[in-house]
Design an enzyme around this catalytic site. Structure first.
Site, PDB file in Angstrom:
ATOM      1  N   LYS A  63      -0.801  -0.638  -7.189  1.00  0.00           N
ATOM      2  CA  LYS A  63       0.567  -0.475  -6.673  1.00  0.00           C
ATOM      3  C   LYS A  63       1.188   0.841  -7.155  1.00  0.00           C
ATOM      4  CE  LYS A  63       1.032  -5.477  -6.450  1.00  0.00           C
ATOM      5  NZ  LYS A  63       1.482  -6.690  -7.147  1.00  0.00           N
ATOM      6  N   ASP A 100      -4.466  -4.620 -10.491  1.00  0.00           N
ATOM      7  CA  ASP A 100      -3.556  -4.899  -9.376  1.00  0.00           C
ATOM      8  C   ASP A 100      -2.288  -4.041  -9.510  1.00  0.00           C
ATOM      9  OD1 ASP A 100      -2.442  -6.537  -7.124  1.00  0.00           O
ATOM     10  OD2 ASP A 100      -1.042  -7.168  -8.687  1.00  0.00           O
TER      11      ASP A 100
END
Length: 369
Positions: free
Chosen positions: A231, A227
């Site tokens: 980003k 995750d």
């Protein structure tokens, strides 16, 4: 009859973020309706995995009990390509709000944008997938004039992407980006290795985070670091680095090798205490240096180095003294010199993520109306 001020809104995804967005959209449409010179928003389609509610004649769907109406809808779900056809045929400007994390929908963005339909979304997969998809998305937007905004794909409602774009677009030179990009990891390390006191056992903190709803249903989906890697991929691309994918640079996983392939998240949590000693050792080695350990992502723009993993910080460092599940992103630039520009605050949650999406919707409205 539609007027040039009519803007049609289609929403895909009506779960946690989607529900919060719909209530913000209702507020926004009422506020705009009170001013005759503002655009008029009409919600004409809302869908989730197996349900759809849409207005074949593009008449606005009323907001009252919209989630219940969607759940009770007997309209035949449209394949994605048919949904795009429906929106492309609308008699005025259209904005598609994608509140999902679907790769299939992300893959259709170039097609959507090339039809003149603007997109606002928190979907990270569109912007952290293959570099080719990234290029195709922005090329389609540039050629059709449609807008594509994704503030909430990094840091929920925090102004991370808009701040970085402003730095880049005004000619500043970004040298380094560093921070805590995951609300889950922030919460875990703030309680496992606090700046004051000793913190709990690693496995107990992971179990607590899951209980409080901070982790994914299977905590491995947070602990694998992907995750955060997604980003960082997005931010690295925005500063001009050609990062191929979130797996093309070092990402430290906190999942013990032996537990990577256990059958379920529950089994993973049951067996995690067997590996507490490893994390305890990491914590103690940082403490011996008077530091704390944190899970961070960093981009060294000048050296073209992107990485995700554990780092040690002095207790006085801004990253060490985060509270709760806050995110912190530091932008080191030529203009800001030795002190970085810092964006900090809640980096997760339905309401703040939806706020980022609604803010993007306003940006598109300013652009097209």
């Amino acid at each position: 009859m539609p007027t040039p001020k009519d803007v049609y809104i289609a929403v895909i995804g009506a779960g946690g973020v989607g529900k919060c967005f719909l209530s913000q959209l209702e507020f926004l449409s009422k506020r705009l309706a009170a001013n005759s010179s503002s655009p008029r928003l009409s919600l004409v389609l809302i869908s989730r995995s197996k349900k759809i509610l849409y207005s074949p004649q593009y008449a606005p769907l009323p907001f009252d009990n919209i989630s219940t109406k969607l759940a009770d809808s007997t309209q035949q779900p449209l394949p994605l390509t048919k949904t795009i056809e429906f929106l492309a045929a609308a008699p005025s400007k259209v904005i598609l709000v994608d509140n999902t994390s679907s790769q299939d929908i992300a893959d259709q963005y170039p097609n959507v944008l090339s039809r003149g339909i603007s997109i606002v979304t928190p979907n990270k997969k569109a912007f952290s997938g293959s570099y080719q998809l990234w290029q195709d998305i922005f090329a389609a937007a540039a050629s059709s004039g449609a807008g594509v905004y994704h503030e909430s794909s990094v840091g929920a409602g925090l102004p991370v992407i808009s701040t970085l774009k402003d730095l880049v677009d005004t000619g500043d030179s970004v040298t380094r980006i560093e921070g805590v990009f995951s609300g889950t990891m922030s919460f875990l390390f703030n309680s496992f290795a606090p700046t004051e006191g000793s913190g709990g056992k690693w496995s107990a903190e992971v179990a607590k985070a899951k209980e409080l709803g901070y982790t994914e249903p299977d905590p491995r989906d947070d602990l694998n670091g992907l995750d955060v890697a997604r980003k960082l991929t997005i931010l690295a691309r925005l500063v001009g680095l050609q990062v191929e994918s979130p797996t093309s640079f070092p990402v430290q996983s906190l999942i013990p090798k032996e537990l990577e392939s256990v059958a379920s998240g529950d089994e993973f949590l049951q067996r995690l205490p067997e590996f507490d000693a490893q994390m305890e050792e990491t914590k103690i080695s940082a403490e011996k240096e008077g530091k704390v350990v944190r899970f961070v992502g960093s981009i060294d723009v000048e050296k073209n180095v992107v990485k995700v993993g554990l780092e040690k910080f002095d207790r006085s460092h801004a990253i060490a003294s985060l509270k709760g599940s806050d995110n912190i992103i530091s932008f080191y630039t030529k203009r800001y010199g030795a002190n970085p520009l810092i964006v900090q605050g809640a980096g997760a949650g339905g309401e703040v993520t939806a706020m980022g999406v609604t803010g993007d919707l306003l940006r598109v409205l300013q652009r097209i109306s």
